[in-house]
Design an enzyme around this catalytic site. Structure first.
Site, PDB file in Angstrom:
ATOM      1  N   HIS A   1     -67.409  24.787 -29.829  1.00  0.00           N
ATOM      2  CA  HIS A   1     -69.154  24.724 -29.293  1.00  0.00           C
ATOM      3  C   HIS A   1     -69.211  23.421 -28.051  1.00  0.00           C
ATOM      4  O   HIS A   1     -67.970  23.468 -28.274  1.00  0.00           O
ATOM      5  CB  HIS A   1     -70.297  23.655 -30.244  1.00  0.00           C
ATOM      6  CG  HIS A   1     -70.117  22.956 -30.670  1.00  0.00           C
ATOM      7  ND1 HIS A   1     -69.440  21.372 -30.455  1.00  0.00           N
ATOM      8  CD2 HIS A   1     -69.860  22.321 -32.503  1.00  0.00           C
ATOM      9  CE1 HIS A   1     -69.239  20.492 -31.287  1.00  0.00           C
ATOM     10  NE2 HIS A   1     -69.446  21.352 -32.553  1.00  0.00           N
TER      11      HIS A   1
ATOM     12  N   GLY B   1     -69.335  20.767 -27.480  1.00  0.00           N
ATOM     13  CA  GLY B   1     -69.288  19.272 -27.695  1.00  0.00           C
ATOM     14  C   GLY B   1     -67.316  19.321 -27.667  1.00  0.00           C
ATOM     15  O   GLY B   1     -66.762  18.470 -27.049  1.00  0.00           O
ATOM     16  N   HIS B   2     -66.615  20.907 -28.730  1.00  0.00           N
ATOM     17  CA  HIS B   2     -65.535  20.626 -28.660  1.00  0.00           C
ATOM     18  C   HIS B   2     -64.846  20.573 -26.908  1.00  0.00           C
ATOM     19  O   HIS B   2     -64.041  20.547 -26.125  1.00  0.00           O
ATOM     20  CB  HIS B   2     -65.105  22.232 -29.443  1.00  0.00           C
ATOM     21  CG  HIS B   2     -65.442  21.688 -30.591  1.00  0.00           C
ATOM     22  ND1 HIS B   2     -66.352  22.307 -30.961  1.00  0.00           N
ATOM     23  CD2 HIS B   2     -65.024  21.236 -31.056  1.00  0.00           C
ATOM     24  CE1 HIS B   2     -65.617  22.429 -32.746  1.00  0.00           C
ATOM     25  NE2 HIS B   2     -65.617  21.076 -32.900  1.00  0.00           N
TER      26      HIS B   2
ATOM     27  N   VAL C   1     -72.152  15.314 -27.542  1.00  0.00           N
ATOM     28  CA  VAL C   1     -73.361  15.935 -26.631  1.00  0.00           C
ATOM     29  C   VAL C   1     -74.624  16.658 -27.790  1.00  0.00           C
ATOM     30  O   VAL C   1     -74.040  16.903 -28.787  1.00  0.00           O
ATOM     31  CB  VAL C   1     -71.857  17.608 -26.421  1.00  0.00           C
ATOM     32  CG1 VAL C   1     -72.746  18.786 -26.128  1.00  0.00           C
ATOM     33  CG2 VAL C   1     -70.733  16.651 -25.984  1.00  0.00           C
TER      34      VAL C   1
ATOM     35  N   SER D   1     -70.390  22.299 -35.953  1.00  0.00           N
ATOM     36  CA  SER D   1     -71.077  24.202 -36.444  1.00  0.00           C
ATOM     37  C   SER D   1     -71.562  24.479 -37.864  1.00  0.00           C
ATOM     38  O   SER D   1     -72.231  25.372 -37.512  1.00  0.00           O
ATOM     39  CB  SER D   1     -69.177  23.850 -36.336  1.00  0.00           C
ATOM     40  OG  SER D   1     -68.428  23.845 -35.122  1.00  0.00           O
ATOM     41  N   ARG D   2     -71.828  22.902 -37.643  1.00  0.00           N
ATOM     42  CA  ARG D   2     -72.726  23.206 -39.285  1.00  0.00           C
ATOM     43  C   ARG D   2     -74.275  23.513 -38.736  1.00  0.00           C
ATOM     44  O   ARG D   2     -75.137  23.942 -39.974  1.00  0.00           O
ATOM     45  CB  ARG D   2     -72.431  22.328 -40.509  1.00  0.00           C
ATOM     46  CG  ARG D   2     -70.860  22.365 -41.151  1.00  0.00           C
ATOM     47  CD  ARG D   2     -71.353  21.069 -42.291  1.00  0.00           C
ATOM     48  NE  ARG D   2     -69.771  20.975 -43.342  1.00  0.00           N
ATOM     49  CZ  ARG D   2     -68.936  21.175 -42.689  1.00  0.00           C
ATOM     50  NH1 ARG D   2     -68.592  19.651 -42.186  1.00  0.00           N
ATOM     51  NH2 ARG D   2     -67.971  20.984 -43.736  1.00  0.00           N
TER      52      ARG D   2
END
Ligand code: PAF
Length: 298
Positions: free
Chosen positions: A42, A44-45, A192, A202-203
């Site tokens: 996402h 953030g990554h 983020v 992701s969760r």
């Protein structure tokens, strides 16, 4: 010796350790940035990947859902595996920003690529990995430290980027890196958040529509607690606020004010503190934190 400029190369997907090691051995002294992930990328990554693009000639993104960091009742089996979408997101970011630099996606295709048969070793980082997440997820940080150590050995990065949302994870990895004399810089990058303040994870996709609304209690409470801590002279009132918040809502797994390095619970205000919280919605544990830097008057 002056370094030759690198020729632009298309990003590559590498799925075996052997092939990755061959590629790694061919590199001569350029900086290598690592973004270790479990995939399902996402924004953030992608922010970590983009930071690495800015600072390094080579960026390695690893995608490996590490079985050793999941407890027996946790979501290892259902953890989203989305390699093609992840590749697309990485390619889009690479094309947009740095087609002159190298991107390698290392996504081991079997667990044995990382843990060969007869693998026995576990890395344990002591007290810091037993607090908070370590209490609620016994063995979790042993799994994280072991896989991150192995990834460091395989990738041999100059610098590794981790999201500050998993603040305790970053502290555990920093401690392991220092204690084991690894010559790798660990960089914690800002959380983020979604438009409404929820930290990306992701969760989050496990949440129902109603759960997604309830999840905002987490960032909103951290902000309110920080405001009280900053404005309130009486530390007992601040502690009482944290206690009452937990008592009134059993979705809190923990909510605590801690030293931002050792993560030990604090009994008074101090310059470098952090609020750590885990709030459970729809059976999903949501993590968040807020660093609070204070000037303490004597
Ligand atoms: O933060 C994660 O995604 C994982 O814990 C990590 C660091 C990739 C290790 O498996």
């Amino acid at each position: 010796m002056p370094q030759l400029p690198l020729l632009p190369r298309l990003p590559q997907l590498i799925e075996t350790k052997e092939e990755f090691l061959r590629w790694r051995q061919s590199l001569i002294s350029h900086s290598v940035g690592l973004v270790a992930t479990m995939g399902n990328l996402h924004a953030g990554h992608i922010s970590l990947v983009e930071k690495s693009f800015q600072e390094n000639e080579h960026t390695i993104v690893t995608i490996f859902v590490n079985p050793k960091q999941f407890g027996p009742k946790e979501d290892f089996a259902k953890y989203p595996r989305t390699l093609s979408e992840d590749e697309e997101k990485l390619m889009a970011s690479w094309k947009r920003l740095t087609p002159s630099k190298n991107l390698i996606i290392f996504a081991p295709k079997t667990t044995e690529e990382i843990y060969p048969p007869k693998f026995l070793t576990t890395i344990s980082v002591g007290k810091i990995s037993k607090l908070w997440e370590g209490t609620h997820r016994p063995g979790h940080f042993e799994g994280v430290a072991t896989v991150v150590y192995l990834l460091f050995q395989i990738i041999k990065p100059s610098i590794a980027y981790f999201g500050a949302k998993d603040f305790q994870q970053v502290q555990v990895i920093k401690k392991m890196t220092t204690d084991l004399l690894l010559d790798i810089k660990i960089m914690a990058c800002p959380i983020v958040r979604d438009h409404d303040g929820l930290a990306l994870s992701s969760r989050n996709q496990y949440l129902t529509t109603e759960g997604r609304k309830q999840s905002l209690v987490l960032p909103q409470t951290l902000n309110l607690a920080a405001k009280i801590l900053i404005e309130e002279d009486n530390f007992e009132n601040f502690s009482a606020f944290l206690e009452k918040t937990k008592e009134n809502d059993d979705r809190w797994e923990y909510l605590a004010y801690c030293d931002s390095e050792t993560l030990i619970n604090l009994k008074q205000k101090q310059p470098n503190g952090i609020l750590l919280g885990v709030y459970k919605v729809d059976g999903t544990r949501l993590l968040d934190n807020l660093l609070i830097t204070l000037t303490i008057k004597n």
